[in-house]
Motif scaffolding. Structure first.
Motif, short mmCIF file in Angstrom:
data_model
loop_
_atom_site.label_atom_id
_atom_site.label_comp_id
_atom_site.label_asym_id
_atom_site.label_seq_id
_atom_site.Cartn_x
_atom_site.Cartn_y
_atom_site.Cartn_z
N ASP A 49 -37.03 101.61 -25.89
CA ASP A 49 -37.23 101.22 -24.48
C ASP A 49 -36.10 101.22 -23.55
O ASP A 49 -35.28 100.46 -23.85
N LEU A 50 -36.18 102.00 -22.93
CA LEU A 50 -34.97 102.19 -21.99
C LEU A 50 -35.29 101.26 -20.43
O LEU A 50 -36.42 101.59 -19.93
N VAL A 51 -34.35 100.53 -20.09
CA VAL A 51 -34.50 99.80 -18.79
C VAL A 51 -33.50 100.12 -18.07
O VAL A 51 -32.33 100.46 -18.44
N PRO A 52 -33.66 99.93 -16.55
CA PRO A 52 -32.42 100.18 -15.51
C PRO A 52 -31.37 99.05 -15.85
O PRO A 52 -31.42 98.09 -15.89
N LEU A 53 -30.11 99.87 -15.87
CA LEU A 53 -28.85 98.89 -15.94
C LEU A 53 -28.51 98.77 -14.63
O LEU A 53 -28.07 97.46 -14.35
N TYR A 54 -28.20 99.75 -13.92
CA TYR A 54 -27.94 99.94 -12.63
C TYR A 54 -28.66 100.58 -11.80
O TYR A 54 -29.24 101.75 -12.21
N GLU A 77 -29.50 107.28 -20.38
CA GLU A 77 -30.27 108.21 -19.45
C GLU A 77 -30.06 108.28 -18.13
O GLU A 77 -30.32 107.08 -17.56
N VAL A 78 -29.85 109.12 -17.22
CA VAL A 78 -29.60 108.89 -15.89
C VAL A 78 -31.18 109.24 -15.24
O VAL A 78 -31.62 110.11 -15.42
N ALA A 79 -31.65 108.22 -14.50
CA ALA A 79 -32.98 108.12 -13.82
C ALA A 79 -32.95 109.49 -12.87
O ALA A 79 -31.97 109.69 -12.40
N SER A 84 -29.63 105.72 -10.70
CA SER A 84 -29.82 104.83 -11.60
C SER A 84 -29.79 105.36 -12.93
O SER A 84 -29.55 106.37 -13.22
N ILE A 85 -29.28 104.36 -14.03
CA ILE A 85 -29.10 104.74 -15.43
C ILE A 85 -29.53 103.74 -16.06
O ILE A 85 -29.72 102.46 -15.94
N LEU A 86 -30.25 104.34 -17.18
CA LEU A 86 -31.15 103.42 -18.14
C LEU A 86 -30.45 103.46 -19.44
O LEU A 86 -29.81 104.34 -20.01
N VAL A 87 -30.58 102.27 -20.11
CA VAL A 87 -30.12 101.86 -21.46
C VAL A 87 -31.07 101.18 -22.29
O VAL A 87 -32.18 100.74 -21.75
N PRO A 88 -31.04 100.99 -23.67
CA PRO A 88 -31.97 100.45 -24.32
C PRO A 88 -31.99 98.92 -23.97
O PRO A 88 -31.00 98.29 -23.41
#
Length: 529
Positions: A49-54, A77-79, A84-88
């Motif tokens: 499950d990836l959520v936005p870090l910034y 993963e880059v949104a 925005s960037i996604l991380v676990p």
């Protein structure tokens, strides 16, 4: 090994050919359902499950953050959009702390922490002023970003230049602010006023008149409009106030009557007539202190009393002739004057109550209310089942609500006949229940039960087939064991058995009982030779 594999394949082929079409379809469907179920469980149990870090960060900054995460071996993963960037989700908190310790995000903005890191003796006054202004702009922008509905903010501040002489200094500062607001978000008048005061108190010598605020759509937030608008100033506000009053009255009546009759037995409708006229007036009133006697407070009094009693005056004196300068103040005394004289004079100064009133009337008044109530009897088809006196009690409750809610300054006290005109209570069966009551009970879709039933049936059939196969294999093993035991029994002729005769007898029995297997065995021997 090859013979064993061929035997297994032949057994499976024979087993499959011996099944009916329905059994074959059931086996295939069960296998597919089990595979799909296992795939779904595996997908959801192993999915990250990836959520936005910034979010809303410059693409260059996102590139540096991604490079750091890749070096640490963190899945990222880059949104879409590159901002925005996604991380676990389970690593987000720890990554925020780690990246903050490394100085990310490096937005390039100067804040007050810049001085503690870069201040030195070689900094000139001009450099210090530029850095101070930039840090002040950054701090005000960060302060505005913390407000709900503001995604980003750009602040430009103009500070007064200090001159050598006092007369040359310009003490007025100004600020221009551009807010990047969330889509569809509308600021209230109180929020706009708070933003103006927040910026004004954050910058020295900055008046709210010198602040200009707008959003990304070039829509200005004017403080004058925000401070002068009153409740009910436009049609939208008036309709919202009217709807709120009607909704509150409807809920109040619905709650009371629902407790009495049942929530599904009562339907309430409320209509109101609201007067949105606002009046500002000043009254200067003068009232006596003693209203009954219409008198005030005596602050001063003067009383004069003169009394004269006399006889004939003595004759004498010389009458004067006509003299234009004496203003006729000298007169010739009479000879027959005799009588009494009395004079009483009273002067009283009273003060009164002077009352000055500045009255601001409320922005809205309830001029009229209409309440319509429909009640279903306990037995819907029989109106006679309504308990005696319940309808009268409902009308009395509604009369009390109307009497206490309507503004008495317009209509005065309402009579019973006027109250009855504003109330309608209908007792009749309901042909359709309120749909809003049914929405509160969520139901599981029917297709969930269908899929669950199919999966359950497939699992049960698969278990049954597996148990049958195992049972059949066990039975075949028992038959082979019995055959081997029978072959080991001595012949009644008591002939001496040798290994060759025993094999011959086994082959004869196999050729008789299982000709197919005997033929396969012969082909195997021939192929080996």
């Amino acid at each position: 090994m090859n013979e064993r594999m061929k035997k297994i394949i032949n057994d499976i082929t024979a087993f499959w050919r011996s099944r009916t079409k329905m059994q074959k379809g059931t086996i295939l469907g069960s296998a597919v359902a089990v595979i799909l179920l296992a795939a779904i469980i595996t997908f959801f149990s192993t999915r990250t499950d990836l959520v936005p870090l910034y979010s809303d960060v410059a693409p260059a900054e996102i590139g540096r953050i991604k490079e750091t995460l890749d070096a640490q071996g963190v899945i990222n993963e880059v949104a879409p959009g590159g901002t925005s960037i996604l991380v676990p989700a389970e690593q987000m908190d720890s990554l925020l702390v780690q990246l903050s310790a490394q100085g990310f995000p490096q937005s390039g903005m100067i804040d007050y922490s810049f001085f503690s890191q870069n201040a030195g003796f070689g900094m000139t006054d001009n450099e210090f002023g530029v850095l101070k202004l930039a840090s002040m702009q950054t701090e005000v922008a960060n302060l505005l970003k913390s407000i709900d509905g503001v995604k980003d903010a750009s602040v430009r501040i103009t500070l007064p230049e200090e001159g050598i002489f006092l007369s040359q200094s310009n003490s007025a500062a100004s600020a221009a602010i551009v807010l990047n607001t969330a889509p569809g978000y509308q600021f209230t008048e109180t929020q706009i006023t708070s933003i103006y005061k927040l910026v004004s108190k954050s910058i020295p010598n900055l008046s709210t008149d010198d602040i200009s605020i707008r959003n990304q759509f070039l829509e200005y937030f004017d403080l004058d409009q925000a401070s002068t608008n009153t409740a009910g100033a436009n049609v939208g506000d008036q309709m919202a106030i009217k709807k709120t009053i009607e909704r509150d009255l409807q809920r109040q009546v619905q709650m009371m009557l629902g407790t009495l009759m049942g929530q599904d037995k009562v339907v309430v409708s409320v209509t109101t007539d609201i007067d949105f006229k606002q009046e500002n007036r000043e009254e200067n009133l003068v009232e006596p202190v003693d209203v009954e006697n219409m008198t005030g407070i005596q602050i001063s009094a003067q009383r004069i009393s003169e009394t004269f009693t006399g006889n004939n005056p003595l004759e004498g004196g010389t009458p004067q002739g006509e003299d234009p300068t004496d203003n006729f103040t000298n007169y010739q005394e009479g000879s027959t004057a005799n009588g009494d004289y009395e004079r009483i004079e009273e002067t009283i100064n009273n003060d009164v109550n002077r009352i000055r009133k500045e009255i601001v009337e409320s922005p809205y008044k309830i001029r009229d209310i209409g309440i319509q109530v429909m009640v279903e009897p306990p037995t819907p088809d029989d109106a006679a089942t309504m308990p005696d006196g319940v309808q009268a009690d409902i009308e009395q409750i509604l009369s009390t609500i109307i009497r206490t809610s309507i503004d008495k300054g317009e209509v005065g006290e309402l009579t019973e006949a006027q109250l009855q005109e504003k109330i309608v209570v209908s007792v009749q069966p309901f042909n359709g229940k309120d749909a809003t009551l049914a929405e509160g009970n969520p139901v599981i879709p029917w297709w969930v039960y269908v899929i669950g039933g199919i999966l359950l049936a497939a699992i049960i059939l698969l278990v049954v087939f597996i148990m049958r196969s195992r049972r059949k294999e066990a039975e075949e093993l028992e038959i082979l064991e019995e055959q081997s035991e029978e072959l080991a029994i001595d012949d009644i002729n008591e002939e001496k058995e040798t290994e060759a005769t025993l094999r011959r007898k086994q082959l004869e029995k196999m050729a008789k009982d299982k000709p197919d297997d005997f033929a396969k065995l012969l082909r195997t021997w021939i192929a080996e030779d």
